[in-house]
Motif scaffolding. Structure first.
Motif, PDB file in Angstrom:
ATOM      1  N   LYS A   1       0.750  -1.241  -0.047  1.00  0.00           N
ATOM      2  CA  LYS A   1      -0.040   0.011   0.009  1.00  0.00           C
ATOM      3  C   LYS A   1       0.969   1.260   0.022  1.00  0.00           C
ATOM      4  N   ARG A   2       1.985   1.257   0.600  1.00  0.00           N
ATOM      5  CA  ARG A   2       2.929   2.166   0.599  1.00  0.00           C
ATOM      6  C   ARG A   2       3.235   2.732  -0.895  1.00  0.00           C
ATOM      7  N   PRO A   3       3.492   4.028  -1.113  1.00  0.00           N
ATOM      8  CA  PRO A   3       3.620   4.653  -2.308  1.00  0.00           C
ATOM      9  C   PRO A   3       5.087   4.401  -2.637  1.00  0.00           C
ATOM     10  N   GLU A   4       5.955   4.238  -1.983  1.00  0.00           N
ATOM     11  CA  GLU A   4       7.359   3.802  -2.598  1.00  0.00           C
ATOM     12  C   GLU A   4       7.771   2.237  -2.808  1.00  0.00           C
ATOM     13  N   VAL A   5       6.684   1.698  -2.511  1.00  0.00           N
ATOM     14  CA  VAL A   5       6.738  -0.077  -2.675  1.00  0.00           C
ATOM     15  C   VAL A   5       6.145  -0.507  -3.925  1.00  0.00           C
ATOM     16  N   ASP A   6       6.722  -1.240  -4.666  1.00  0.00           N
ATOM     17  CA  ASP A   6       5.992  -1.823  -5.754  1.00  0.00           C
ATOM     18  C   ASP A   6       6.160  -3.445  -5.630  1.00  0.00           C
TER      19      ASP A   6
END
Length: 163
Positions: free
Chosen positions: A47-52
Motif C-alpha cells: 500500500k505504501r507509495p514507495e513500494v511496488d
C-alpha cells in the motif's frame, strides 16, 4: 485464469507477514523504505507509495510466477483499495439519500441551522428527495445532513400525532 492468478497473488500477499526485526528493517532501509514497528503483511507494505511488486519480490526472494499485467492489476487493487471502498460507501450513501422523500409542503425556512440562502434555493427548487436537494448548486453536504436530521424528526412528530 487471469483473474484467478490475481486473486491468488492478493491472497498470498495477505498471508505473508513481515516482522519488525532488525534484519527486516535493515533490508527495508537498503531499499529506501521506512521501517516497520508492527507485524505487517506484504499486502499492507504494498500500500505504501514507495513500494511496488518487484520490491516485494526482492524482499522475499520469490520468483515471478505471474505476468506483468497481473502484477499491475494487483498493485492497482492494493494501492487503491481504500479509495475504491470509500467510493462504494459514497455510492451506497447516495442511493440511501436518494430514497428519502421531501414532502411537497415542507417548510425549509423553519429548519434551524440552514442559511437563508440555502433555504431560499431549496424552496425555489422544491426538491423531491434528499438526493435531488444534494445536487442543487450551493447546497452543502452539511446542509443535507441538517435536512436529513430535521426530516427524520419531522416524520417522527407526524407519526406520533397520528397515534
Amino acid at each position: 485464469i487471469k483473474r484467478k492468478r490475481i486473486e491468488e497473488g492478493l491472497r498470498a500477499l495477505m498471508h505473508k507477514k513481515l516482522y519488525p526485526t532488525i534484519k527486516t528493517n535493515n533490508r527495508l532501509k537498503k531499499m529506501a523504505i521506512s521501517p516497520i514497528s508492527n507485524v505487517l503483511t506484504m499486502f499492507d507494505l504494498l500500500k505504501r507509495p514507495e513500494v511496488d511488486f518487484d520490491t516485494l519480490m526482492n524482499m522475499d526472494g520469490l520468483k515471478k510466477k505471474i505476468g506483468d499485467e497481473e502484477i499491475r492489476q494487483i498493485e492497482i487493487e492494493v494501492k487503491y483499495k481504500g479509495f475504491i471502498e470509500r467510493q462504494k460507501r459514497e455510492i451506497e450513501n447516495f442511493k440511501r439519500i436518494e430514497k428519502i422523500r421531501i414532502p411537497d409542503d415542507f417548510k425549509f425556512y423553519k429548519i434551524p441551522g440552514l442559511s437563508n440562502e440555502i433555504s431560499e434555493k431549496l424552496t425555489a427548487a422544491r426538491p423531491i428527495s434528499l438526493g435531488h436537494a444534494s445536487r442543487i448548486s450551493g447546497v452543502t453536504p452539511v446542509a443535507i445532513s441538517i435536512l436529513m436530521v430535521y426530516l427524520k424528526r419531522w416524520r417522527e412528530d407526524r407519526w406520533k400525532k397520528r397515534q
